[in-house]
Design a protein around this motif. Structure first.
Motif, mmCIF file in Angstrom:
data_model
loop_
_atom_site.group_PDB
_atom_site.id
_atom_site.type_symbol
_atom_site.label_atom_id
_atom_site.label_comp_id
_atom_site.label_asym_id
_atom_site.label_seq_id
_atom_site.Cartn_x
_atom_site.Cartn_y
_atom_site.Cartn_z
ATOM 1 N N ARG A 85 0.824 -1.216 0.000
ATOM 2 C CA ARG A 85 0.000 0.000 0.000
ATOM 3 C C ARG A 85 0.853 1.259 0.000
ATOM 4 O O ARG A 85 0.582 2.216 -0.727
ATOM 5 N N MET A 86 1.890 1.269 0.801
ATOM 6 C CA MET A 86 2.769 2.441 0.847
ATOM 7 C C MET A 86 3.443 2.685 -0.503
ATOM 8 O O MET A 86 3.540 3.819 -0.960
ATOM 9 N N ILE A 87 3.878 1.636 -1.134
ATOM 10 C CA ILE A 87 4.539 1.775 -2.429
ATOM 11 C C ILE A 87 3.548 2.260 -3.485
ATOM 12 O O ILE A 87 3.865 3.131 -4.289
ATOM 13 N N LEU A 88 2.340 1.703 -3.450
ATOM 14 C CA LEU A 88 1.311 2.159 -4.390
ATOM 15 C C LEU A 88 0.995 3.636 -4.186
ATOM 16 O O LEU A 88 0.820 4.378 -5.146
ATOM 17 N N THR A 89 0.947 4.060 -2.930
ATOM 18 C CA THR A 89 0.689 5.466 -2.627
ATOM 19 C C THR A 89 1.811 6.348 -3.167
ATOM 20 O O THR A 89 1.559 7.384 -3.790
ATOM 21 N N LEU A 90 3.051 5.936 -2.943
ATOM 22 C CA LEU A 90 4.195 6.714 -3.427
ATOM 23 C C LEU A 90 4.251 6.773 -4.946
ATOM 24 O O LEU A 90 4.744 7.751 -5.514
ATOM 25 N N LYS A 91 3.724 5.741 -5.617
ATOM 26 C CA LYS A 91 3.713 5.709 -7.081
ATOM 27 C C LYS A 91 2.520 6.451 -7.663
ATOM 28 O O LYS A 91 2.352 6.517 -8.866
ATOM 29 N N GLY A 92 1.664 6.999 -6.790
ATOM 30 C CA GLY A 92 0.525 7.778 -7.265
ATOM 31 C C GLY A 92 -0.718 6.963 -7.577
ATOM 32 O O GLY A 92 -1.665 7.472 -8.159
ATOM 33 N N LEU A 93 -0.739 5.686 -7.200
ATOM 34 C CA LEU A 93 -1.899 4.827 -7.449
ATOM 35 C C LEU A 93 -2.816 4.866 -6.228
ATOM 36 O O LEU A 93 -3.004 3.881 -5.521
ATOM 37 N N ARG A 94 -3.413 6.012 -5.990
ATOM 38 C CA ARG A 94 -4.187 6.264 -4.763
ATOM 39 C C ARG A 94 -5.372 5.334 -4.590
ATOM 40 O O ARG A 94 -5.636 4.851 -3.487
#
Length: 164
Positions: A7-16
């Protein structure tokens, strides 16, 4: 923890929105697991099992992220060989390369900026090392990418076709 890491990686990649969905599943698992531990605090093995599971989740999450290899990486290379054939060899493999002449402590150098999907990062490093084992390499993740050669090449899938 696996889902937390992803989840953190997805958030950092902009995949909210994907991250929000993963967080819903994460919180359900977390509340149920923590509830089981808190209901049985008198049994130390439950607490130990929860702690071990938490640690394993961190490792599993990082391994999953490594396999997903989301996003792009920018690689800056400084070669002791100022020959432009270096740039041509990398372009032939489908990578986007911008190169320029530079000058280092011991003379002329070839500097290059190379953009690649993260899943091809190790392949790029191997290619660079084959061409110039003494090359100086720095990599980082770009925050935004706009225009240029890169968008067209990714859509064509040229990098995926050049596996060797």
């Amino acid at each position: 923890m696996t889902l937390f890491t992803v989840r953190m990686i997805l958030t950092l990649k902009g995949l909210r929105y994907v991250a929000a969905f993963v967080s819903m599943i994460e919180v359900i698992i977390y509340v149920v697991g923590l509830g089981l531990v808190l209901d049985n605090l008198n049994e130390i093995q439950n607490l130990i099992a929860y702690a071990i599971g938490y640690g394993i989740g961190v490792v599993a999450g990082s391994l999953i992220e490594e396999k997903l290899a989301l996003g792009y990486i920018t690689v800056h290379v400084v070669s002791t060989n100022p020959d432009l054939a270096f740039t041509r060899k990398i372009r032939e493999k489908g990578y986007g390369v911008t190169s320029w002449s530079s000058y280092g402590m011991d003379g002329d150098r070839l500097s290059m900026e190379i953009l690649t999907p993260r899943k091809y990062e190790l392949r790029l490093y191997e290619l660079i090392q084959e061409i110039d084992p003494k090359a100086f390499i720095i990599s980082y993740e770009p925050k935004r990418i706009h225009g240029g050669f890169w968008v067209k090449q990714v859509r064509k899938g040229k990098l995926m076709k050049n596996k060797d």
